[in-house]
Scaffold this active site. Structure first.
Site, PDB file in Angstrom:
ATOM      1  N   GLU A 121       0.823  -1.205   0.000  1.00 59.00           N
ATOM      2  CA  GLU A 121       0.000   0.000   0.000  1.00 59.00           C
ATOM      3  C   GLU A 121       0.859   1.258   0.000  1.00 59.00           C
ATOM      4  O   GLU A 121       0.608   2.212  -0.742  1.00 59.00           O
ATOM      5  CB  GLU A 121      -0.932   0.005   1.222  1.00 59.00           C
ATOM      6  CG  GLU A 121      -1.853  -1.204   1.304  1.00 59.00           C
ATOM      7  CD  GLU A 121      -1.275  -2.338   2.124  1.00 59.00           C
ATOM      8  OE1 GLU A 121      -2.054  -2.953   2.887  1.00 59.00           O
ATOM      9  OE2 GLU A 121      -0.067  -2.614   2.017  1.00 59.00           O
ATOM     10  N   CYS A 157      -0.014   0.434   7.497  1.00 60.64           N
ATOM     11  CA  CYS A 157      -0.630   0.784   6.222  1.00 60.64           C
ATOM     12  C   CYS A 157      -2.042   1.336   6.418  1.00 60.64           C
ATOM     13  O   CYS A 157      -2.505   2.156   5.625  1.00 60.64           O
ATOM     14  CB  CYS A 157      -0.665  -0.430   5.308  1.00 60.64           C
ATOM     15  SG  CYS A 157       0.977  -0.957   4.772  1.00 60.64           S
ATOM     16  N   ALA A 184      20.677 -43.330  -4.973  1.00 59.57           N
ATOM     17  CA  ALA A 184      22.057 -43.433  -5.449  1.00 59.57           C
ATOM     18  C   ALA A 184      22.342 -44.872  -5.849  1.00 59.57           C
ATOM     19  O   ALA A 184      21.637 -45.800  -5.434  1.00 59.57           O
ATOM     20  CB  ALA A 184      23.038 -42.981  -4.364  1.00 59.57           C
ATOM     21  N   TRP A 238      23.426 -38.099 -12.754  1.00 57.70           N
ATOM     22  CA  TRP A 238      22.147 -37.554 -12.338  1.00 57.70           C
ATOM     23  C   TRP A 238      21.097 -38.639 -12.466  1.00 57.70           C
ATOM     24  O   TRP A 238      21.067 -39.330 -13.489  1.00 57.70           O
ATOM     25  CB  TRP A 238      21.763 -36.339 -13.180  1.00 57.70           C
ATOM     26  CG  TRP A 238      22.704 -35.206 -13.040  1.00 57.70           C
ATOM     27  CD1 TRP A 238      23.663 -34.820 -13.925  1.00 57.70           C
ATOM     28  CD2 TRP A 238      22.766 -34.277 -11.952  1.00 57.70           C
ATOM     29  NE1 TRP A 238      24.323 -33.714 -13.477  1.00 57.70           N
ATOM     30  CE2 TRP A 238      23.782 -33.350 -12.253  1.00 57.70           C
ATOM     31  CE3 TRP A 238      22.085 -34.117 -10.772  1.00 57.70           C
ATOM     32  CZ2 TRP A 238      24.120 -32.300 -11.422  1.00 57.70           C
ATOM     33  CZ3 TRP A 238      22.409 -33.073  -9.934  1.00 57.70           C
ATOM     34  CH2 TRP A 238      23.411 -32.187 -10.267  1.00 57.70           C
ATOM     35  N   ARG A 279      13.432 -24.041  -5.294  1.00 62.51           N
ATOM     36  CA  ARG A 279      14.402 -23.518  -4.326  1.00 62.51           C
ATOM     37  C   ARG A 279      14.216 -22.014  -4.156  1.00 62.51           C
ATOM     38  O   ARG A 279      14.208 -21.485  -3.041  1.00 62.51           O
ATOM     39  CB  ARG A 279      15.813 -23.766  -4.867  1.00 62.51           C
ATOM     40  CG  ARG A 279      16.685 -24.621  -3.994  1.00 62.51           C
ATOM     41  CD  ARG A 279      18.081 -24.670  -4.585  1.00 62.51           C
ATOM     42  NE  ARG A 279      18.607 -26.025  -4.598  1.00 62.51           N
ATOM     43  CZ  ARG A 279      19.734 -26.373  -5.176  1.00 62.51           C
ATOM     44  NH1 ARG A 279      20.450 -25.482  -5.829  1.00 62.51           N
ATOM     45  NH2 ARG A 279      20.148 -27.611  -5.109  1.00 62.51           N
ATOM     46  N   THR A 318      25.875 -34.277   2.812  1.00 63.19           N
ATOM     47  CA  THR A 318      25.629 -33.854   1.435  1.00 63.19           C
ATOM     48  C   THR A 318      26.705 -32.887   0.969  1.00 63.19           C
ATOM     49  O   THR A 318      27.193 -32.960  -0.171  1.00 63.19           O
ATOM     50  CB  THR A 318      24.244 -33.191   1.326  1.00 63.19           C
ATOM     51  OG1 THR A 318      23.241 -34.164   1.580  1.00 63.19           O
ATOM     52  CG2 THR A 318      24.016 -32.595  -0.044  1.00 63.19           C
ATOM     53  N   LEU A 345      24.033 -24.928  -3.781  1.00 61.28           N
ATOM     54  CA  LEU A 345      22.759 -24.578  -3.135  1.00 61.28           C
ATOM     55  C   LEU A 345      22.208 -23.235  -3.587  1.00 61.28           C
ATOM     56  O   LEU A 345      21.400 -22.619  -2.888  1.00 61.28           O
ATOM     57  CB  LEU A 345      22.889 -24.613  -1.612  1.00 61.28           C
ATOM     58  CG  LEU A 345      23.279 -25.972  -1.007  1.00 61.28           C
ATOM     59  CD1 LEU A 345      23.291 -25.887   0.502  1.00 61.28           C
ATOM     60  CD2 LEU A 345      22.345 -27.073  -1.483  1.00 61.28           C
ATOM     61  N   GLY A 347      20.057 -35.588   2.239  1.00 57.60           N
ATOM     62  CA  GLY A 347      19.850 -36.965   1.841  1.00 57.60           C
ATOM     63  C   GLY A 347      18.912 -37.701   2.775  1.00 57.60           C
ATOM     64  O   GLY A 347      18.214 -37.102   3.599  1.00 57.60           O
ATOM     65  N   PRO A 348      18.885 -39.030   2.683  1.00 56.29           N
ATOM     66  CA  PRO A 348      17.923 -39.833   3.452  1.00 56.29           C
ATOM     67  C   PRO A 348      17.994 -39.626   4.958  1.00 56.29           C
ATOM     68  O   PRO A 348      16.970 -39.640   5.634  1.00 56.29           O
ATOM     69  CB  PRO A 348      18.301 -41.269   3.070  1.00 56.29           C
ATOM     70  CG  PRO A 348      18.939 -41.151   1.724  1.00 56.29           C
ATOM     71  CD  PRO A 348      19.674 -39.852   1.741  1.00 56.29           C
TER      72      PRO A 348
END
Length: 352
Positions: free
Chosen positions: A46, A79, A156, A164, A178, A190, A198, A263-264
């Site tokens: 606003e 506002c 994996a 990949w 992301r 990781t 990242l 990861g897991p």
């Protein structure tokens, strides 16, 4: 209101404040100005719109806003007061503010003689800020857990290699999602195994306008030359392996959403503690076999205790599938102190 919603989406997602858009209309219906919130500490939508018109030009105008105008003084003024002082005659907004510290603007406007209408495209506006509003109500960030796996649930190959599993369209989708979160979270395992940057990038590797804060959870420090240390946002380190401590650190950083890409071990710790709000599973049409599963022990002793998910969306991304699901009917929270250390090297970050 649809235009205001489009404007709202220009603002950053996942921060301390909601995404809000505003359109100022002259008494005859012509657009006077448009505004949107660009993040904590910047003018609200606003105020942004009002600043674009000459003094007195908003007298008698209608303000169309995606969220109830705030009635709170923080880094910026309320506002509701700005609209009254500008002489705005009518305010139309989509839904009430979920933050009790900021709510109340509609009542102040009405008390000042401003005509107020609420509920226009309320469901669509609520969807824009669903994660933020949920985080405000729960007092912790909205957590999206993501992994990429083969059709037989492996993340994996037997030797640990994982790049990949999915194709370029799926990986590009990861980067887009992301960028829609305030933080991206991985374990030190990781970082050591994959050395991910990242960052959120486009198809040719350029950085997207909004970058999530990189969060690394675990006991070990990333090495000096780790790619995550070159991230445009400062690295947030969370020592130890308590998922709740990680979320507390993310809240303290002023963020309301977390994209969990560990990861897991890390993902399973959050799942076991009932701290995941949405699951994204990228499925590649391949089989890997072996014991590198997408999740570890979730505290499910029998089939009757399985953690059911409600599938909300399924998307085809090249040869891959994306399944978007949310937990429902899950058993009670587990003890995070008994969860595995998310810093152990059993993880990968598909988007890197």
């Amino acid at each position: 209101m649809r235009r205001a919603l489009d404007l709202a989406l220009r603002g950053p997602a996942g921060g301390a404040n909601p995404q809000v858009g505003c359109v100022l209309l002259a008494p005859g219906g012509a657009v006077l100005a448009e505004g949107w919130h660009r993040g904590a500490g910047t003018p609200h939508a606003e105020a942004d719109a009002l600043a674009k018109v000459p003094e007195g030009a908003a007298a008698g105008a209608t303000a169309v806003v995606t969220l109830e105008p705030c009635d709170h003084t923080g880094r910026t003024g309320p506002c509701s007061v700005a609209l009254v002082e500008a002489g705005v005659a009518r305010v139309v907004f989509a839904h009430r503010d979920a933050n009790p510290l900021a709510a109340g603007g509609a009542d102040r406007l009405r008390a000042a003689g401003v005509a107020v209408e609420e509920g226009v495209l309320a469901a669509e506006a609520a969807e824009v800020n669903e994660r933020w509003a949920t985080a405000i109500r729960r007092g912790r960030p909205w957590v999206t857990a993501k992994w990429a796996s083969s059709l037989d649930g492996r993340v994996a190959a037997a030797d640990g290699s994982s790049r990949w599993i999915t194709g370029p369209q799926a990986r590009l989708d990861v980067h887009r999602r992301r960028a829609a979160h305030g933080a991206v979270v991985v374990g030190t395992g990781t970082v050591i195994a994959d050395d991910p940057a990242l960052t959120a990038r486009d198809a040719v590797g350029r950085l997207l306008p909004h970058q999530p804060v990189p969060v690394v959870v675990g006991r070990r420090e990333p090495v000096e030359g780790a790619a995550v240390r070159t991230h445009p946002r400062p690295l947030l380190r969370v020592p130890g392996h308590d998922p709740r401590a990680a979320l507390d650190a993310i809240v303290a950083a002023g963020l309301t959403t977390a994209f969990l890409e560990g990861g897991p071990t890390l993902v399973s710790a959050f799942l076991a503690a009932d701290l995941v709000d949405e699951v994204l599973v990228y499925l590649a049409p391949t089989l890997l076999g072996g014991d590198r599963l997408a999740t570890l022990d979730l505290g499910v002793p029998t089939i009757g205790a399985q953690r059911r998910l409600a599938v909300r969306e399924v998307h085809r991304l090249g040869d891959d599938l994306l399944v978007v699901a949310r937990p429902h009917g899950a058993p009670g929270s587990g003890d995070p102190s008994g969860s595995p250390d998310p810093g152990t090297p059993s993880s990968h970050s598909e988007g890197s």
